[in-house]
Write a protein that holds these residues in place. Structure first.
Motif: not given
Length: 420
Positions: A267-269, A336-339, A402-404, A409-413
């Motif tokens: 999606m980013l690319v 990738m740094t964020a990942v 913006l993508a992140l 996005q990760p769901l709340p616990a």
């Protein structure tokens, strides 16, 4: 992403943490079914094969949606509801990939069905398998419903700037109007991250950067070192698949984490390509070979024309600003740094070269060093100015942020499905 390791489904249970398995393997398979051009100019030249690149992202997204419906840990992009937790994730992923590939206009359906049938044969026929098939089909159907081209965007044909009656080259540029008509995955519109204009031709910054590419990017440069020449050649079309596989192989990663990684990457690319095309079509800024040969016409006393100047690399056939390689590299480095939690990977960043197929994998200390080398390589190759490199890098990083923030996005616990 060159080799298919097809039938390793082997009936793994739904909650077993993943290694580089089904997601990587079926991305390999999709790559064989939909041959790609170089990654973003990586010549982000994606506009020549935009339909296939977009389809690859759909394959990745469909696999993510299918697995995430079972191991519910991230926001669904298509609004797919959670399915049975007992469903087979491996089966769901490869079913989703197959269904998306079969819908492609150039699909080799018999070949797809045969490969899928063989892969399914390695999985015991039980309710988990059937549930996985159903979820894979549902995920693929939801992704295939997403529109590709936005019919509201006018696609103005390219018209070269000419003096009536005067000959100009007739080859059409690689960045076509449809490049900005794709529906973005992340961006709200193609021009959301459009950069400010390039420096004025009469400015000191323009003169400085023009001189840099003239000296270092010339085919006969005496200032460019041997290592810099190699850097320019190796970074023309790099592949990040070795690095992505290394991430996917980490202990503790689940299949859904790997599916999200490849979906986010695709999606980013795609959106980097759209943003790059928007900038290039909007500014239509001249390449160094044109600017250096015509420096006597730029009204800048600090520049000098060199009518016979040639770049080290062949100049891509589209406008210069912003640098697409730099936009791509900055975006991937940011993502990738964020990942990786903001840390440099202990194993280094492992990249290959698509432009030099016999090259060895290279290891760089971190993603930012890789992005810096990619950007600088475009000046060393004689095809981009430093100000264009910096603009592209900044754009790419903004799209990644913006993508992140906006998708998968990760769901709340409280919403995460407990591990079974």
């Amino acid at each position: 992403m060159k080799h298919l390791l097809l039938a390793t489904t082997l009936g793994l249970s739904a909650a077993v943490p993943a290694r580089a398995d089904t997601i990587c393997e079926w991305m390999d398979f999709a790559q064989k079914q939909l041959p790609q051009g170089p990654p973003p100019t990586m010549g982000l030249t994606q506009s020549l094969t935009g339909e296939n690149d977009h389809a690859m992202t759909k394959v990745a997204l469909a696999m993510f949606e299918a697995v995430n419906a079972i191991d519910h840990r991230y926001r669904s992009y298509v609004g797919l509801a959670p399915g049975a937790a007992s469903a087979d994730q491996q089966v769901a992923a490869m079913t989703a990939a197959t269904e998306v590939l079969k819908a492609h206009p150039a699909a080799r359906k018999t070949e797809l069905e045969e490969n899928y049938e063989l892969a399914l044969a390695g999985v015991a026929d039980n309710p988990a398998k059937q549930a996985g098939v159903a979820l894979g089909k549902a995920a693929a159907a939801a992704v295939l419903k997403l529109p590709d081209i936005d019919s509201a965007i006018a696609q103005s044909p390219y018209r070269p700037a000419v003096t009536p009656g005067q000959w100009v080259p007739t080859a059409l540029p690689a960045t076509a109007p449809y490049s900005i008509a794709y529906r973005p995955w992340v961006l709200k519109r193609a021009d959301e991250v459009r950069p400010a204009p390039p420096p004025a031709l009469t400015s000191a910054r323009y003169a400085r950067d023009l001189d840099e590419v003239r000296r270092l990017g010339s085919r006969t440069s005496t200032e460019r070192t041997k290592v810099q020449t190699l850097m320019a050649r190796y970074r023309i079309t790099s592949t990040e698949m070795p690095a992505l596989r290394t991430v996917a192989d980490q202990d503790g990663r689940r299949l859904v984490d790997n599916a999200r990684l490849f979906a986010l990457y695709g999606m980013l690319v795609d959106d980097l390509q759209i943003a790059m095309s928007d900038g290039k079509l909007h500014y239509a800024f001249w390449r160094p070979i044109t600017a250096i040969r015509n420096a006597d016409k730029d009204d800048n006393p600090a520049t000098t024309a060199d009518p016979g100047w040639l770049p080290l690399m062949n100049t891509p056939n589209h406008a210069e600003y912003p640098c697409g390689h730099c936009l791509f590299a900055g975006g991937v480095a940011e993502m990738m740094t964020a990942v990786g939690g903001g840390k440099a990977p202990a194993w280094g960043v492992r990249v290959g070269s698509m432009s030099l197929p016999n090259s060895a994998i290279q290891v760089l200390p971190d993603w930012n060093e890789w992005a810096s080398q990619v950007s600088y390589s475009r000046t060393l190759g004689g095809v981009h100015y430093r100000f264009s490199n910096e603009a592209g890098d900044a754009m790419g990083r903004e799209v990644a942020r913006l993508a992140l923030e906006r998708v998968l996005q990760p769901l709340p616990a409280a919403e995460v499905r407990p591990a079974s």
